[in-house]
Design a protein around this motif. Structure first.
Motif, PDB file in Angstrom:
ATOM      1  N   GLN A  17       0.869  -1.180   0.093  1.00 18.35           N
ATOM      2  CA  GLN A  17       0.049   0.070   0.016  1.00 18.35           C
ATOM      3  C   GLN A  17       0.825   1.406  -0.061  1.00 18.35           C
ATOM      4  O   GLN A  17       2.104   1.149   0.851  1.00 18.35           O
ATOM      5  CB  GLN A  17      -0.779  -0.079   1.290  1.00 18.35           C
ATOM      6  N   VAL A  18       0.399   2.310  -0.830  1.00 15.66           N
ATOM      7  CA  VAL A  18       1.337   3.495  -1.073  1.00 15.66           C
ATOM      8  C   VAL A  18       0.118   4.570  -0.615  1.00 15.66           C
ATOM      9  O   VAL A  18      -0.759   4.554  -1.293  1.00 15.66           O
ATOM     10  CB  VAL A  18       1.994   3.504  -2.388  1.00 15.66           C
ATOM     11  N   GLN A  19       0.524   5.497   0.263  1.00 14.04           N
ATOM     12  CA  GLN A  19      -0.243   6.486   0.277  1.00 14.04           C
ATOM     13  C   GLN A  19       0.609   7.845  -0.337  1.00 14.04           C
ATOM     14  O   GLN A  19       1.681   7.947   0.090  1.00 14.04           O
ATOM     15  CB  GLN A  19      -0.579   6.985   1.641  1.00 14.04           C
TER      16      GLN A  19
ATOM     17  N   SER B 155       4.336   7.435   1.255  1.00  8.38           N
ATOM     18  CA  SER B 155       4.592   6.577   2.534  1.00  8.38           C
ATOM     19  C   SER B 155       5.252   5.189   2.104  1.00  8.38           C
ATOM     20  O   SER B 155       5.068   4.932   0.679  1.00  8.38           O
ATOM     21  CB  SER B 155       3.230   6.150   3.234  1.00  8.38           C
ATOM     22  N   GLY B 156       5.612   4.621   2.988  1.00 10.87           N
ATOM     23  CA  GLY B 156       6.203   2.961   2.465  1.00 10.87           C
ATOM     24  C   GLY B 156       7.561   3.019   2.381  1.00 10.87           C
ATOM     25  O   GLY B 156       8.160   4.237   1.804  1.00 10.87           O
TER      26      GLY B 156
ATOM     27  N   TYR C 196       8.522   2.240  -7.422  1.00 15.44           N
ATOM     28  CA  TYR C 196       7.377   2.567  -8.207  1.00 15.44           C
ATOM     29  C   TYR C 196       7.679   3.881  -9.238  1.00 15.44           C
ATOM     30  O   TYR C 196       8.600   4.668  -9.041  1.00 15.44           O
ATOM     31  CB  TYR C 196       6.453   3.108  -7.442  1.00 15.44           C
TER      32      TYR C 196
ATOM     33  N   SER D 192       2.881   3.775  -9.899  1.00 18.18           N
ATOM     34  CA  SER D 192       2.466   2.683 -10.876  1.00 18.18           C
ATOM     35  C   SER D 192       3.893   1.747 -10.829  1.00 18.18           C
ATOM     36  O   SER D 192       5.002   2.164 -10.657  1.00 18.18           O
ATOM     37  CB  SER D 192       2.273   2.956 -12.260  1.00 18.18           C
ATOM     38  N   SER D 193       3.564   0.406 -11.191  1.00 16.17           N
ATOM     39  CA  SER D 193       4.832  -0.604 -11.272  1.00 16.17           C
ATOM     40  C   SER D 193       5.554  -0.262 -12.655  1.00 16.17           C
ATOM     41  O   SER D 193       6.597  -0.952 -13.058  1.00 16.17           O
ATOM     42  CB  SER D 193       4.232  -1.966 -11.232  1.00 16.17           C
TER      43      SER D 193
ATOM     44  N   ALA E  91      -1.817   2.498  -9.665  1.00 10.68           N
ATOM     45  CA  ALA E  91      -2.625   1.787  -8.717  1.00 10.68           C
ATOM     46  C   ALA E  91      -2.995   2.715  -7.542  1.00 10.68           C
ATOM     47  O   ALA E  91      -3.915   2.471  -6.930  1.00 10.68           O
ATOM     48  CB  ALA E  91      -1.822   0.452  -8.051  1.00 10.68           C
ATOM     49  N   TYR E  92      -1.986   3.621  -7.345  1.00 12.81           N
ATOM     50  CA  TYR E  92      -2.330   4.416  -6.057  1.00 12.81           C
ATOM     51  C   TYR E  92      -2.349   5.908  -6.593  1.00 12.81           C
ATOM     52  O   TYR E  92      -1.757   6.262  -7.332  1.00 12.81           O
ATOM     53  CB  TYR E  92      -1.141   4.191  -5.242  1.00 12.81           C
ATOM     54  N   TRP E  93      -2.969   6.793  -6.008  1.00 13.69           N
ATOM     55  CA  TRP E  93      -3.494   8.122  -6.363  1.00 13.69           C
ATOM     56  C   TRP E  93      -3.375   9.002  -5.095  1.00 13.69           C
ATOM     57  O   TRP E  93      -4.030   8.427  -4.089  1.00 13.69           O
ATOM     58  CB  TRP E  93      -4.863   8.310  -6.977  1.00 13.69           C
TER      59      TRP E  93
END
Length: 122
Positions: free
Chosen positions: A1-3, A25-26, A32, A99-100, A110-112
């Protein structure tokens, strides 16, 4: 999970500059690719720029080449978008995404983040 949390937006006159930041985060930030997208009222979300995980490759749309620069600091888990010579048509909500893959396609990210508003007055 990425914030992801964007900052740096605001009101600027045409011809001015802004630097957007996106803090992630992370502990796997460097794995990424990161992208910037924007969405103006009544318009679809559009790609602005992207950068690979290492920072060695980047991609832009033609309308931003030479005016916008994407960069990242993996030690700070942050990606930046330096925007120069801003135009009224750059007014939009700007989002960062993870994104990967290094890609212009929004559906691959995947994360926004929640976005930061940029308003350019004429």
């Amino acid at each position: 999970q990425v914030q992801l949390v964007e900052s740096g937006g605001g009101l600027v006159q045409a011809g001015g500059s802004l630097r957007l930041s996106c803090a992630a985060s992370g502990r796997t930030f460097s794995s990424y690719a990161m992208g910037w997208f924007r969405q103006a009222p009544g318009k679809e979300r559009e790609f602005v720029a992207a950068i690979s995980g290492s920072g060695g490759r980047s991609d832009y749309t033609d309308s931003q080449k030479g005016r916008f620069t994407i960069s990242r600091d993996n030690a700070k888990n942050t990606v930046y978008l330096q925007m120069n010579d801003l135009k009224p048509e750059d007014t939009a909500n700007y989002y960062c995404a993870a994104s990967s893959l290094l890609t212009k396609r929004a559906n691959i990210y995947a994360y926004w983040g929640q976005g930061t508003q940029v308003t350019v007055s004429s």
